[in-house]
Design an enzyme around this catalytic site. Structure first.
Site, PDB file in Angstrom:
ATOM      1  N   PRO A   2       0.828  -1.211   0.000  1.00 50.27           N
ATOM      2  CA  PRO A   2       0.000   0.000   0.000  1.00 50.27           C
ATOM      3  C   PRO A   2       0.862   1.261   0.000  1.00 50.27           C
ATOM      4  O   PRO A   2       1.850   1.346   0.719  1.00 50.27           O
ATOM      5  CB  PRO A   2      -0.791  -0.125   1.312  1.00 50.27           C
ATOM      6  N   GLU A   3       0.506   2.203  -0.858  1.00 48.98           N
ATOM      7  CA  GLU A   3       1.220   3.472  -0.919  1.00 48.98           C
ATOM      8  C   GLU A   3       0.503   4.495  -0.051  1.00 48.98           C
ATOM      9  O   GLU A   3      -0.540   4.213   0.549  1.00 48.98           O
ATOM     10  CB  GLU A   3       1.296   3.949  -2.377  1.00 48.98           C
TER      11      GLU A   3
END
Length: 270
Positions: A2-3
């Site tokens: 996840p960014e």
């Protein structure tokens, strides 16, 4: 992994369900995460969860007694469910609230983390040396230009360095550099102030759009699996190596840079 936008949307998703709620138990079903979950996390039992904040990709769950630092790692996801809901495989940690709900961390690859600090979380070893948040005024043209002087490092890896600015992950670095017309291998110290003046707002715009799209499509985190994933957005270069540039129809090139896939247009990016 996840960014920043995915983590921010996770924060947006869980906050309405957990902020202000009293924690009555911290259940550690498997402590073997990236670092062993410390016994000190039990210090928040009996406290109200005052706020859920985000710093880089870390979520800060603040109580009057201290702060839980939560990281989703490469595969982690959060969801809020009734506490009576049977555990899923890889549900390693949960916060149980007095209202009958639980916040659960599911992490198949166990690269996530749950830690505890009883003082200023920003001074924790994981956070204190991080660069500014990209959507704040602290991240601006003057700052990035000055940090870049004398740097031979490629501009793409430079803006992905969390000590320079947090949260500009691989997808968003590819997209921002394409929009700005900057070749990803160009030395950061050779990029002019004028080009940084264009790049900085485009980084902000790219991240803000991703958060907005995630927020727009966000469903109730009590009903879904808590995995927002990458948002259905029109990506100009990322994942499109070998395809035609949407702008000039030149074939996009894909290389490895800093051990990450890097896609760019040899015509549009100089």
């Amino acid at each position: 992994m996840p960014e920043l936008p995915e983590v921010e949307v996770s924060r947006m998703g869980i906050s309405p369900h957990v902020e202000g709620q009293q924690i009555i138990a911290v259940k550690v079903h498997d402590s073997r995460l990236r670092w062993p979950v410390p016994e000190r996390v039990q210090a928040v039992v009996g406290e109200r969860l005052q706020r859920v904040q985000r710093r880089a990709k870390y979520l800060l769950l603040e109580t009057d007694a201290g702060t839980l630092i939560l990281h989703l790692g490469m595969s982690g996801a959060l969801r809020v469910v009734p506490s009576s809901t049977p555990l899923k495989k890889h549900d390693h940690v949960e916060l149980v609230f007095a209202n009958g709900q639980s916040l659960r961390l599911n992490d198949p690859r166990r690269f996530g983390a749950l830690l505890y600090v009883d003082d200023d979380a920003e001074q924790h070893v994981l956070l204190k040396n991080l660069g500014p948040e990209p959507l704040t005024e602290a991240f601006n043209t003057d700052y990035l230009f000055q940090r870049s002087r004398g740097r031979q490092q490629a501009i793409k890896t430079f803006i992905m360095d969390n000590h320079v600015v947090v949260g500009v992950g691989n997808i968003y670095a590819n997209e921002s550099l394409f929009k700005a017309g900057i070749h990803p291998k160009r030395a950061a110290g050779k990029v002019s102030r004028q080009r940084y003046q264009r790049l900085v707002p485009l980084i902000k715009e790219t991240l803000a759009q991703a958060i907005q799209q995630g927020g727009t499509s966000l469903r109730d985190f009590t009903q879904v699996d808590g995995q927002p994933g990458y948002f259905a957005q029109q990506l100009a270069v990322y994942g499109r190596g070998g395809k035609l540039c949407m702008r000039c129809k030149t074939r996009l090139k894909e290389i490895r840079l800093g051990q990450r896939s890097t896609v760019y247009c040899p015509q549009c990016q100089r």
